[in-house]
Design an enzyme around this catalytic site. Structure first.
Site, short mmCIF file in Angstrom:
data_model
loop_
_atom_site.label_atom_id
_atom_site.label_comp_id
_atom_site.label_asym_id
_atom_site.label_seq_id
_atom_site.Cartn_x
_atom_site.Cartn_y
_atom_site.Cartn_z
N SER A 113 0.80 -1.26 0.08
CA SER A 113 -0.08 0.07 -0.02
C SER A 113 0.98 1.18 0.08
O SER A 113 2.09 0.96 0.33
CB SER A 113 -0.78 -0.15 1.41
OG SER A 113 -1.48 1.33 1.44
N TYR A 139 -2.20 -1.28 10.32
CA TYR A 139 -2.14 -1.47 8.84
C TYR A 139 -0.79 -1.08 8.66
O TYR A 139 -0.08 -1.58 7.75
CB TYR A 139 -3.24 -0.72 8.61
CG TYR A 139 -3.60 -0.82 6.99
CD1 TYR A 139 -4.48 -1.73 6.50
CD2 TYR A 139 -2.93 0.01 6.02
CE1 TYR A 139 -4.66 -1.87 5.18
CE2 TYR A 139 -3.09 0.07 4.43
CZ TYR A 139 -3.94 -0.94 4.20
OH TYR A 139 -4.05 -1.22 2.92
P1 NAD Z 1 -11.49 -6.27 0.26
O1 NAD Z 1 -12.08 -6.08 1.51
O2 NAD Z 1 -12.06 -6.11 -1.11
O3 NAD Z 1 -10.64 -7.60 -0.21
C1 NAD Z 1 -9.88 -8.11 1.08
C2 NAD Z 1 -9.83 -9.63 0.98
O4 NAD Z 1 -9.06 -10.32 1.82
C3 NAD Z 1 -11.19 -10.23 0.78
O5 NAD Z 1 -11.30 -11.27 -0.33
C4 NAD Z 1 -11.34 -10.82 2.01
O6 NAD Z 1 -12.09 -11.86 2.08
C5 NAD Z 1 -9.81 -11.43 2.13
N1 NAD Z 1 -9.71 -11.62 3.42
C6 NAD Z 1 -9.83 -10.80 4.67
N2 NAD Z 1 -9.57 -11.53 5.64
C7 NAD Z 1 -9.11 -12.85 5.44
C8 NAD Z 1 -8.57 -13.89 6.13
N3 NAD Z 1 -8.29 -14.25 7.37
N4 NAD Z 1 -8.19 -15.07 5.12
C9 NAD Z 1 -8.45 -14.93 3.94
N5 NAD Z 1 -8.80 -13.91 3.31
C10 NAD Z 1 -9.20 -12.82 3.93
O7 NAD Z 1 -10.37 -5.12 -0.02
P2 NAD Z 1 -9.41 -4.53 -1.24
O8 NAD Z 1 -9.53 -2.99 -1.16
O9 NAD Z 1 -9.78 -5.35 -2.34
O10 NAD Z 1 -8.06 -5.05 -0.29
C11 NAD Z 1 -7.08 -5.90 -0.71
C12 NAD Z 1 -5.65 -5.35 -0.52
O11 NAD Z 1 -5.33 -4.27 -0.87
C13 NAD Z 1 -5.60 -5.58 0.99
O12 NAD Z 1 -4.35 -6.13 1.38
C14 NAD Z 1 -5.47 -3.87 1.26
O13 NAD Z 1 -4.67 -3.61 2.26
C15 NAD Z 1 -4.75 -3.39 -0.05
N6 NAD Z 1 -4.77 -2.17 -0.33
C16 NAD Z 1 -6.05 -1.78 -0.92
C17 NAD Z 1 -6.38 -0.14 -1.11
C18 NAD Z 1 -7.64 0.52 -1.56
O14 NAD Z 1 -7.73 1.21 -1.86
N7 NAD Z 1 -8.93 -0.57 -1.72
C19 NAD Z 1 -5.36 0.56 -1.38
C20 NAD Z 1 -4.04 0.11 -0.96
C21 NAD Z 1 -3.96 -1.30 -0.43
#
Ligand code: NAD
Length: 257
Positions: A139, A152
């Site tokens: 991130s 985080y």
């Molecule tokens: P999201 O909530 O849509 O996806 C998160 C995924 O992780 C889901 O599939 C969820 O089921 C899974 N997950 C959560 N706990 C779990 C567990 N215990 N075991 C297995 N799977 C688990 O969110 P997202 O925005 O798609 O985030 C995905 C990644 O991207 C994360 O690591 C997040 O930190 C990172 N990220 C997101 C953003 C953003 O703006 N959306 C920005 C920077 C980084």
């Protein structure tokens, strides 16, 4: 197709960035393994839909990545892993002195320790097949901080450090390890926060997006999950064979500030 014959395990891929990456890698020809902690019909249906539309062997494997043994079992059950995308994540926001210990432990387990476990299980498979790509979804918060996100930010900085170690340990092998550092990405999670924020600040949708959500993103645009899938595809290409141990920001200029 660029990734034909490769198998990609994408953790946390029944929604958001992981799912977008799975679709993109499958469209590039990879057999994708979807994962989350749930085991619903919908989860398996997603994999079936990807398989049907892309003609690849997509499947879904349930594993709760807060548990190290399950994280390793995910890779072992997949049986083959050419591309490992560590993407699963959760968030909790609170000042440090009020941060619930259970949330700290969960964030560290799901977002940092699981990367150690899946990588440890996947590297022998990559070595056996003579090719591998480890792609960690970190991130902008792996490079910079914000208040109230202690777990985080610490976990994401940890992932960036872990990425460098994996790169050094595999430097003389046909394996690379890199971290993608997104800023704000339009996912269902982000979309779902817009109505509440509009109400809270009495703002219209455009103002919420520009002045609240994308306050720190100079481009004032979200990255898309497909763009992140494209970056992952590039990291899997021969052109990226000498890119290892680094971070690729996809943040509209956030970390240039
Ligand atoms: P999201 O909530 O849509 O996806 C998160 C995924 O992780 C889901 O599939 C969820 O089921 C899974 N997950 C959560 N706990 C779990 C567990 N215990 N075991 C297995 N799977 C688990 O969110 P997202 O925005 O798609 O985030 C995905 C990644 O991207 C994360 O690591 C997040 O930190 C990172 N990220 C997101 C953003 C953003 O703006 N959306 C920005 C920077 C980084």
């Amino acid at each position: 197709m660029a990734l034909q014959g490769k198998t990609a395990i994408i953790t946390g891929s029944n929604s958001g960035i992981g799912l977008g990456m799975a679709w993109r890698l499958a469209r590039e020809g990879a057999d994708v393994v979807l994962n989350s902690y749930t085991d619903n019909e919908d989860d398996h249906a997603l994999a079936a839909q990807i398989a049907k539309e892309t003609g690849t062997a997509a499947r879904y494997i349930q594993a709760d990545l807060s548990n190290g043994a399950q994280a390793r079992a995910l890779v072992e059950q997949a049986g083959v892993c050419d591309i490992l995308i560590n993407n699963a994540g959760i968030q909790h926001v609170a000042p440090i002195d009020e941060f619930p210990v259970a949330k700290w432990d969960a964030i560290m387990a799901i977002m940092l320790s699981s990367v150690f476990h899946t990588t440890a299980a996947a590297l022998p498979m990559m070595r056996a097949s003579g090719w591998g790509r480890v792609i960690n979804v970190a991130s902008a918060h792996g490079l910079t901080a914000s208040p109230f996100k202690s777990a985080y930010v610490a976990a994401k900085h940890g992932v960036v450090g872990m990425t460098k170690v994996v790169a050094l340990e595999t430097a003389q092998e046909p394996i690379t390890a890199n971290a993608i550092c997104p800023g704000y990405v339009m996912t269902p999670l982000v979309e779902s926060q817009i109505p509440d924020t509009m109400e809270k600040y009495s703002m219209d949708r455009e103002t919420v997006i520009r002045d609240v959500m994308l306050q720190r993103q100079p481009s004032k645009e979200f990255a898309t999950t497909d763009q992140l899938g494209g970056v992952a595809t590039f990291l899997c290409s021969d052109d990226a064979a000498q890119i290892t141990g680094t971070t690729l920001s996809v943040d509209g200029g956030w970390t240039a500030l």
